[in-house]
Design an enzyme around this catalytic site. Structure first.
Site, PDB file in Angstrom:
ATOM      1  CG  ASP A 162      -1.943  -0.999   1.204  1.00  0.00           C
ATOM      2  OD1 ASP A 162      -2.123  -1.859   0.321  1.00  0.00           O
ATOM      3  OD2 ASP A 162      -2.778  -0.888   2.148  1.00  0.00           O
ATOM      4  CG  HIS A 222       1.942  -8.742   0.527  1.00  0.00           C
ATOM      5  ND1 HIS A 222       1.382 -10.111   0.791  1.00  0.00           N
ATOM      6  CD2 HIS A 222       2.086  -8.074   1.478  1.00  0.00           C
ATOM      7  CE1 HIS A 222       1.089  -9.847   2.034  1.00  0.00           C
ATOM      8  NE2 HIS A 222       1.376  -8.804   2.706  1.00  0.00           N
ATOM      9  CB  SER A 228      10.831   2.699   4.527  1.00  0.00           C
ATOM     10  OG  SER A 228      12.006   3.065   3.948  1.00  0.00           O
TER      11      SER A 228
END
Length: 283
Positions: A88, A145, A246
């Protein structure tokens, strides 16, 4: 002087690693009232949507880091076809890599060789490919992911500074992503080699992977790590996480059509970035 430039400049003399480690210790506290105060204040400040979490009750987390790296409930992020977003966040830049150079921000570029740890042989196949950079803000889901199924070839720890990686800093600190501490993960995929770079930042206490646990902080030299047994992760599988926010930089050896994607749009983990139907092999 603009506020964003001032914000970038005042970061230079700060003791980045000391500040980050101190915040990391605070984020690991098990003192009930303190960790709960931190979690509640964070949810309120950044408007975190706890309805997406597998455990929506903020009181159920043992420490702030457990809350920050919370897993999502089943089905919260469907995995679409093609190349998908690993996290995200905000797609800050994407496009082609020209002669080994990537775009950091308007007027700012940096070297793929430097990003991948300074080894020209490691970077050679990525010099004429594609890249995408995703910035994870504090409110975002902070597990990373796999954008494609891949087998891990090499993991490289690269020491560095810990500047903030928000847009203000990216606009004014040269070579930001090739200057910060980072973890480079090289995978072999059906679409060719793929590098996923987890870039550390101010107050990021650690970077973890699912195959090796916590990686940073390590010693102050570049370390290349290979594994005896093949490590293959399916598309959509978790590969790592940030303890505080980050940036992820993905690099490919081929030209990828990112279709109508433009910088500064929000993306979700599992959302398609490219159909992969317009790959052009530069090999």
């Amino acid at each position: 002087m603009s506020p964003s430039k001032l914000f970038a400049l005042i970061q230079y003399p700060l003791p980045h690693h000391l500040l980050s480690r101190l915040v990391g210790r605070l984020a690991e506290t098990r003192i009930g009232w303190l960790k709960q105060l931190l979690i509640k204040a964070f949810i309120r400040r950044f408007k975190v949507d706890m309805s997406e979490a597998r455990v929506p009750d903020p009181r159920a987390y043992a420490c702030f880091n457990d809350f920050f790296t919370r897993p999502l409930r089943e089905g919260a992020r469907p995995i679409e076809s093609g190349l998908v977003s690993p996290a995200d966040g905000t797609l800050s830049q994407c496009g082609e890599t020209h002669h080994g150079t990537l775009i950091q921000a308007k007027g700012q570029a940096f070297s793929i060789t430097s990003l991948l740890g300074g080894d020209m042989k490691r970077a050679a196949s990525f010099r004429q490919g594609s890249f995408a950079t995703i910035y994870l803000s504090p409110r975002d889901y902070h597990r990373v992911h796999m954008p494609l199924t891949g087998t891990l070839r090499e993991m490289v720890y690269v020491p560095g500074r810990l500047f903030s990686v928000n847009q203000a800093t990216a606009d004014h600190v040269p070579n930001l992503f090739a200057r910060n501490e980072r973890l480079v993960c090289i995978f072999d995929t059906e679409e060719g080699p793929m590098a996923i770079v987890l870039v550390g930042a101010m107050i990021v206490a650690a970077i973890e992977t699912v195959w090796a646990g916590q990686i940073t902080p390590l010693s102050g030299r570049v370390q290349s790590i290979r594994f005896d047994e093949p490590i293959t992760l399916e598309k959509g599988a978790e590969m790592g996480r940030f303890k505080l926010g980050s940036t992820v930089v993905m690099c490919f050896t081929k030209e990828i059509d990112f279709e109508e994607l433009v910088p500064d749009i929000s993306v979700k983990m599992g959302e398609r970035l490219s159909r992969l139907s317009h790959l052009a092999d530069n090999g």
